[in-house]
Structures are given as structure tokens and as C-alpha cells.
Design an enzyme around this catalytic site. Structure first.
Site, PDB file in Angstrom:
ATOM      1  CB  SER A  14      -0.991   0.000   1.171  1.00 16.74           C
ATOM      2  OG  SER A  14      -0.337   0.211   2.403  1.00 16.74           O
ATOM      3  NE  ARG A  64      20.487 -12.118   6.949  1.00 20.52           N
ATOM      4  CZ  ARG A  64      19.184 -11.845   7.013  1.00 20.52           C
ATOM      5  NH1 ARG A  64      18.638 -10.990   6.190  1.00 20.52           N
ATOM      6  NH2 ARG A  64      18.429 -12.427   7.917  1.00 20.52           N
ATOM      7  CB  ILE A 109      17.769  -7.627   8.337  1.00 20.51           C
ATOM      8  CG1 ILE A 109      16.644  -7.478   9.360  1.00 20.51           C
ATOM      9  CG2 ILE A 109      19.028  -6.884   8.799  1.00 20.51           C
ATOM     10  CD1 ILE A 109      16.933  -8.105  10.695  1.00 20.51           C
ATOM     11  CG  ASN A 163      12.546   1.178   6.267  1.00 19.03           C
ATOM     12  OD1 ASN A 163      11.795   0.501   5.549  1.00 19.03           O
ATOM     13  ND2 ASN A 163      12.623   0.985   7.569  1.00 19.03           N
ATOM     14  CG  HIS A 188       9.876   1.724  11.942  1.00 15.61           C
ATOM     15  ND1 HIS A 188      10.048   0.356  11.911  1.00 15.61           N
ATOM     16  CD2 HIS A 188       9.599   2.046  13.238  1.00 15.61           C
ATOM     17  CE1 HIS A 188       9.894  -0.129  13.132  1.00 15.61           C
ATOM     18  NE2 HIS A 188       9.625   0.868  13.948  1.00 15.61           N
ATOM     19  CG  ASP A 214      13.545  -0.154  12.295  1.00 10.30           C
ATOM     20  OD1 ASP A 214      13.413  -0.094  11.062  1.00 10.30           O
ATOM     21  OD2 ASP A 214      13.054  -1.062  12.979  1.00 10.30           O
ATOM     22  CD  GLU A 254       2.976   3.031   7.625  1.00  9.92           C
ATOM     23  OE1 GLU A 254       3.487   2.461   6.643  1.00  9.92           O
ATOM     24  OE2 GLU A 254       2.590   2.414   8.626  1.00  9.92           O
TER      25      GLU A 254
HETATM   26  C1  GRF Z   1       3.861  -0.618   6.731  1.00 11.42           C
HETATM   27  O1  GRF Z   1       3.206  -0.444   7.951  1.00 11.42           O
HETATM   28  C2  GRF Z   1       5.280  -0.167   6.812  1.00 11.42           C
HETATM   29  O2  GRF Z   1       5.458   0.915   7.662  1.00 11.42           O
HETATM   30  C3  GRF Z   1       5.966  -1.374   7.382  1.00 11.42           C
HETATM   31  O3  GRF Z   1       5.334  -2.467   6.780  1.00 11.42           O
HETATM   32  C4  GRF Z   1       4.020  -2.098   6.383  1.00 11.42           C
HETATM   33  C5  GRF Z   1       3.928  -2.343   4.911  1.00 11.42           C
HETATM   34  O4  GRF Z   1       2.644  -2.115   4.417  1.00 11.42           O
HETATM   35  N1  GRF Z   1       7.386  -1.300   7.153  1.00 11.42           N
HETATM   36  P1  GRF Z   1       2.404  -2.003   2.859  1.00 11.42           P
HETATM   37  O5  GRF Z   1       2.968  -3.261   2.217  1.00 11.42           O
HETATM   38  O6  GRF Z   1       3.105  -0.776   2.372  1.00 11.42           O
HETATM   39  O7  GRF Z   1       0.920  -1.914   2.724  1.00 11.42           O
END
Ligand code: GRF
Length: 216
Positions: A15, A68, A95, A110, A112, A148, A177
Site C-alpha cells: 500500500s 544474504r 534485513i 525506509n 517504519h 530503524d 504513512e
Molecule cells: C507498513 O506499515 C510499513 O510501515 C511497514 O510495513 C508495512 C507495509 O505495508 N514497514 P504495505 O505493504 O506498504 O501496505
């Protein structure tokens, strides 16, 4: 100025990816989404990106066992093939090691779901509720080797309301977000963010749509 070429790395529904794709449709947006890459072949976001006409790639981490760096070399090869300028991690659940992070200094972001430095790691909404937090939110930060922990580019806050469960709080945070990630990418792609040690500063006045930016 040429628009910056962006890759979004996902593992799931995507999303935040969709929010970035939507924002990048604006003619004045300084970045274009040219690649969506997933480490999981079944990530729902892949079909969404394809429907938007965006190139997708899968680098399945399971094929690389515990190696990795081999996984990351395969990811890096895709990023180079698409001449990517900026990488956005959006629900990317691997990671990353210093090897690949070191290839994207101040060019890997990123998101978070917490107000960093609070609640690093997983299960942020459950932990915010358990702690009795009255505010919660989300953070876009520059990726550094420590998880993070990179310089904060943008944060958005929401209240924790009586009766909230983790799902209700997560939904409220997710809406924020979807606002702050496009904002942060815009600032980075415009070259307006200056990363200085643990801090970011933004050049130029913030326009009204940028008012939720909280300087680090
Ligand atoms: C979001 O809450 C993001 O902050 C976290 O993982 C989730 C991912 O959601 N890192 P989406 O796949 O972007 O809907």
C-alpha cells in the site's frame, strides 16, 4: 531537472508502494517509479505494480539460503540494470547488510510504523498500546546499517484513542504513512534534504502540503 529513477522494494501488499506510484503521477513530482522488486514471488503488490505498467522483478531470498550477500548482489544487479537513483523500502521484510546499504548512501529510504526512535523492530502497534502511549505514528528515514536508526526525513503523528486495538491503530498510522512517504521521497528527489550525521535538514520553505514534516 530529470526525474529521479526510483525502485520500490516490497514483500507484501504494497500500500505504501501504491501511495508512491500515485504521487509520482503528478507532472511536477521529481521522481518516477521505474521498478518494483519483491523478495517474495507471492507479494500482492507485484500485480498492482504490473497493472500500473511498472516493471517488476522478483529476487526470492529463499533461493540464496543463508547467503544474504548473494541475495543482495542479485538485488543490486537489478537496481543497476534499471539505472536506479533512489531505493524506497516499503514493507520490505529482509534485513539488509552493510554491503548493499553502503552502495546507496543517503539514497535508500525506509518507512517504519512508529515514531522513531521509539519502537524499533516489529509489532510496533501492539507495543505502543502495551506501553500506554498517547501518540504514535510513522517515520521515513535514511537507511543506515543499524536497523530503524537512520536520519529522519519525515514523521507523521496520530493519537492513540480509547478503545484502540492494534488493527485500529495500524489503520490510523497507515493513512499517515501514505502521506509522509511521498512527501519524503519528493524532498529527497528534489535534493532538498541534507543529511548531516544523525540529522536531516530541508532546504527552502515548506509548502502547505509539506506542513506535517517534523524536522529531526
Ligand atoms: C507498513 O506499515 C510499513 O510501515 C511497514 O510495513 C508495512 C507495509 O505495508 N514497514 P504495505 O505493504 O506498504 O501496505
Amino acid at each position: 531537472m530529470a526525474r529521479k529513477r526510483v525502485a520500490i522494494l516490497i514483500s507484501g501488499r504494497g500500500s505504501n508502494m501504491s501511495a508512491l506510484i500515485g504521487a509520482a503521477k503528478a507532472p511536477d513530482y521529481p521522481a518516477e517509479i521505474v521498478l518494483v522488486l519483491s523478495n517474495r514471488p507471492d507479494a500482492g503488490g507485484l500485480a498492482v505494480a504490473q497493472a500500473e505498467g511498472i516493471a517488476t522483478a522478483v529476487v526470492d531470498h529463499k533461493q540464496f539460503g543463508k547467503d544474504r550477500e548473494a541475495f543482495e548482489r542479485a538485488v543490486q544487479a537489478q537496481l543497476e540494470a534499471y539505472r536506479i537513483d533512489i531505493v524506497c523500502l516499503a514493507g520490505f521484510m529482509r534485513i539488509l547488510t552493510p554491503w548493499i546499504i553502503g552502495r546507496w548512501p543517503d539514497r535508500m529510504l525506509n518507512i517504519h510504523p512508529a515514531l522513531l526512535p521509539a519502537f524499533k523492530g516489529l509489532h510496533t502497534h501492539e507495543r505502543a498500546l502495551a506501553d500506554g502511549a498517547t501518540e504514535h505514528g510513522a517515520t521515513v528515514h535514511v537507511v543506515v546499517p543499524e536497523m530503524d536508526s537512520g536520519p529522519i526525513v519525515a514523521q507523521g503523528k496520530v493519537p492513540v484513542l480509547p478503545g484502540d486495538d492494534a488493527a485500529a491503530l495500524a489503520a490510523r498510522v497507515l493513512a499517515v504513512e501514505h502521506i509522509i512517504y511521498p512527501l519524503a521521497l519528493r524532498l529527497i528527489a528534489d535534493g532538498r534534504v541534507r543529511v548531516a550525521g544523525a540529522c536531516c535538514t530541508v532546504d527552502g520553505p515548506l509548502s502547505p502540503g509539506e506542513a506535517i514534516y517534523i524536522p529531526a
